[in-house]
Design a protein around this motif. Structure first.
Motif, PDB file in Angstrom:
ATOM      1  N   VAL A  59       0.840  -1.205   0.000  1.00  0.00           N
ATOM      2  CA  VAL A  59       0.000   0.000   0.000  1.00  0.00           C
ATOM      3  C   VAL A  59       0.874   1.254   0.000  1.00  0.00           C
ATOM      4  O   VAL A  59       0.592   2.222  -0.719  1.00  0.00           O
ATOM      5  CB  VAL A  59      -0.968  -0.011   1.200  1.00  0.00           C
ATOM      6  CG1 VAL A  59      -1.645   1.340   1.378  1.00  0.00           C
ATOM      7  CG2 VAL A  59      -2.006  -1.102   1.034  1.00  0.00           C
ATOM      8  N   VAL A  60       1.949   1.247   0.781  1.00  0.00           N
ATOM      9  CA  VAL A  60       2.852   2.402   0.826  1.00  0.00           C
ATOM     10  C   VAL A  60       3.530   2.606  -0.527  1.00  0.00           C
ATOM     11  O   VAL A  60       3.616   3.731  -1.033  1.00  0.00           O
ATOM     12  CB  VAL A  60       3.895   2.238   1.956  1.00  0.00           C
ATOM     13  CG1 VAL A  60       4.993   3.280   1.859  1.00  0.00           C
ATOM     14  CG2 VAL A  60       3.206   2.303   3.312  1.00  0.00           C
ATOM     15  N   VAL A  61       3.981   1.520  -1.158  1.00  0.00           N
ATOM     16  CA  VAL A  61       4.618   1.622  -2.479  1.00  0.00           C
ATOM     17  C   VAL A  61       3.615   2.118  -3.518  1.00  0.00           C
ATOM     18  O   VAL A  61       3.923   2.994  -4.332  1.00  0.00           O
ATOM     19  CB  VAL A  61       5.234   0.269  -2.903  1.00  0.00           C
ATOM     20  CG1 VAL A  61       5.648   0.271  -4.357  1.00  0.00           C
ATOM     21  CG2 VAL A  61       6.421  -0.064  -2.012  1.00  0.00           C
ATOM     22  N   PHE A  62       2.402   1.588  -3.484  1.00  0.00           N
ATOM     23  CA  PHE A  62       1.362   2.021  -4.418  1.00  0.00           C
ATOM     24  C   PHE A  62       1.033   3.499  -4.218  1.00  0.00           C
ATOM     25  O   PHE A  62       0.904   4.260  -5.191  1.00  0.00           O
ATOM     26  CB  PHE A  62       0.107   1.165  -4.244  1.00  0.00           C
ATOM     27  CG  PHE A  62      -1.024   1.549  -5.152  1.00  0.00           C
ATOM     28  CD1 PHE A  62      -0.920   1.370  -6.522  1.00  0.00           C
ATOM     29  CD2 PHE A  62      -2.184   2.093  -4.634  1.00  0.00           C
ATOM     30  CE1 PHE A  62      -1.959   1.728  -7.365  1.00  0.00           C
ATOM     31  CE2 PHE A  62      -3.234   2.452  -5.463  1.00  0.00           C
ATOM     32  CZ  PHE A  62      -3.117   2.265  -6.839  1.00  0.00           C
ATOM     33  N   SER A  63       0.936   3.936  -2.973  1.00  0.00           N
ATOM     34  CA  SER A  63       0.665   5.350  -2.686  1.00  0.00           C
ATOM     35  C   SER A  63       1.802   6.231  -3.179  1.00  0.00           C
ATOM     36  O   SER A  63       1.568   7.309  -3.724  1.00  0.00           O
ATOM     37  CB  SER A  63       0.463   5.563  -1.184  1.00  0.00           C
ATOM     38  OG  SER A  63      -0.643   4.837  -0.734  1.00  0.00           O
ATOM     39  N   GLY A  64       3.029   5.778  -2.987  1.00  0.00           N
ATOM     40  CA  GLY A  64       4.178   6.527  -3.486  1.00  0.00           C
ATOM     41  C   GLY A  64       4.167   6.634  -5.003  1.00  0.00           C
ATOM     42  O   GLY A  64       4.488   7.684  -5.566  1.00  0.00           O
ATOM     43  N   PHE A  65       3.778   5.548  -5.669  1.00  0.00           N
ATOM     44  CA  PHE A  65       3.667   5.575  -7.131  1.00  0.00           C
ATOM     45  C   PHE A  65       2.635   6.610  -7.568  1.00  0.00           C
ATOM     46  O   PHE A  65       2.868   7.396  -8.481  1.00  0.00           O
ATOM     47  CB  PHE A  65       3.288   4.188  -7.649  1.00  0.00           C
ATOM     48  CG  PHE A  65       2.911   4.170  -9.102  1.00  0.00           C
ATOM     49  CD1 PHE A  65       3.888   4.240 -10.089  1.00  0.00           C
ATOM     50  CD2 PHE A  65       1.575   4.090  -9.484  1.00  0.00           C
ATOM     51  CE1 PHE A  65       3.538   4.230 -11.433  1.00  0.00           C
ATOM     52  CE2 PHE A  65       1.219   4.071 -10.816  1.00  0.00           C
ATOM     53  CZ  PHE A  65       2.205   4.154 -11.797  1.00  0.00           C
ATOM     54  N   LEU A  66       1.477   6.605  -6.913  1.00  0.00           N
ATOM     55  CA  LEU A  66       0.442   7.581  -7.258  1.00  0.00           C
ATOM     56  C   LEU A  66       0.952   9.003  -7.063  1.00  0.00           C
ATOM     57  O   LEU A  66       0.748   9.872  -7.910  1.00  0.00           O
ATOM     58  CB  LEU A  66      -0.810   7.356  -6.414  1.00  0.00           C
ATOM     59  CG  LEU A  66      -1.601   6.084  -6.686  1.00  0.00           C
ATOM     60  CD1 LEU A  66      -2.742   5.953  -5.690  1.00  0.00           C
ATOM     61  CD2 LEU A  66      -2.135   6.067  -8.104  1.00  0.00           C
ATOM     62  N   GLU A  67       1.609   9.240  -5.942  1.00  0.00           N
ATOM     63  CA  GLU A  67       2.089  10.579  -5.609  1.00  0.00           C
ATOM     64  C   GLU A  67       3.182  11.053  -6.568  1.00  0.00           C
ATOM     65  O   GLU A  67       3.167  12.192  -7.013  1.00  0.00           O
ATOM     66  CB  GLU A  67       2.630  10.573  -4.176  1.00  0.00           C
ATOM     67  CG  GLU A  67       3.280  11.854  -3.739  1.00  0.00           C
ATOM     68  CD  GLU A  67       2.291  12.916  -3.345  1.00  0.00           C
ATOM     69  OE1 GLU A  67       2.678  14.094  -3.357  1.00  0.00           O
ATOM     70  OE2 GLU A  67       1.142  12.583  -3.021  1.00  0.00           O
ATOM     71  N   LEU A  68       4.114  10.175  -6.895  1.00  0.00           N
ATOM     72  CA  LEU A  68       5.281  10.594  -7.664  1.00  0.00           C
ATOM     73  C   LEU A  68       5.122  10.462  -9.179  1.00  0.00           C
ATOM     74  O   LEU A  68       5.813  11.143  -9.925  1.00  0.00           O
ATOM     75  CB  LEU A  68       6.508   9.798  -7.209  1.00  0.00           C
ATOM     76  CG  LEU A  68       6.898   9.983  -5.749  1.00  0.00           C
ATOM     77  CD1 LEU A  68       8.014   9.022  -5.376  1.00  0.00           C
ATOM     78  CD2 LEU A  68       7.293  11.418  -5.474  1.00  0.00           C
ATOM     79  N   VAL A  69       4.219   9.590  -9.634  1.00  0.00           N
ATOM     80  CA  VAL A  69       4.102   9.342 -11.069  1.00  0.00           C
ATOM     81  C   VAL A  69       2.791   9.881 -11.645  1.00  0.00           C
ATOM     82  O   VAL A  69       2.802  10.662 -12.591  1.00  0.00           O
ATOM     83  CB  VAL A  69       4.251   7.834 -11.380  1.00  0.00           C
ATOM     84  CG1 VAL A  69       4.060   7.561 -12.852  1.00  0.00           C
ATOM     85  CG2 VAL A  69       5.607   7.329 -10.924  1.00  0.00           C
TER      86      VAL A  69
END
Length: 123
Positions: A59-69
Motif C-alpha cells: 500500500v505504501v509503495v502504491f501510494s508513493g507511485f500515485l504521488e510521484l508518477v
C-alpha cells in the motif's frame, strides 16, 4: 507564497482520492481478503499484525507511485488539477473536479467515522 497557494488544492485533491480509496477499502476488507492474508484481521487491527506487513508495504509503495508518477502538479494546469490519470473522460474532467473535491471531503469524514466506530466498538 505562490507555491504554497498551488500546493493546498493539490493536497486536498490527493487526500480526497486516498480517502475515497480508504473508505471503500475499510468496508471491503471485512468481506474480501487476498490470498496469503486470510489470517490478517480486518480494519485497524491489521496494522499490528506481522503477517500484514507485506500488504502494508505494498500500500505504501502504491501510494508513493500515485504521488510521484500519476498525481504530479503541472504548472500549466490549474492548482490541484491532475487531469484524468486513467483517461476515463478527459473532456468532462473540469466539470467533475468540484464533484471530486466534495466527494473527497465526504470520504475524509467517512474514514474518520469508520476509524472512530472501530475504535469505540472494537469491531
Amino acid at each position: 507564497e505562490l507555491a504554497e497557494v498551488r500546493r493546498i488544492p493539490g493536497a486536498e485533491t490527493k487526500h480526497g482520492r486516498v480517502a475515497m480509496m480508504a473508505s471503500v477499502g475499510t468496508v471491503v476488507s471485512h468481506s474480501v481478503q487476498f490470498p496469503g492474508f486470510e489470517d490478517v484481521p480486518a480494519g485497524l487491527e491489521a496494522l499490528s499484525d506481522e503477517v500484514a506487513l507485506p500488504g502494508i508495504a505494498a500500500v505504501v509503495v502504491f501510494s508513493g507511485f500515485l504521488e510521484l508518477v500519476l498525481w504530479k502538479d503541472d504548472v500549466n494546469k490549474d492548482p490541484g488539477d491532475f487531469g484524468d490519470p486513467l483517461s476515463w473522460g478527459e473532456s468532462s474532467i473540469n466539470v467533475e473536479r468540484a464533484f471530486e473535491l466534495n466527494n473527497g471531503r465526504m470520504a475524509m469524514l467517512a474514514v474518520l467515522g469508520q476509524f472512530a466506530a472501530e475504535l469505540v466498538t472494537g469491531k
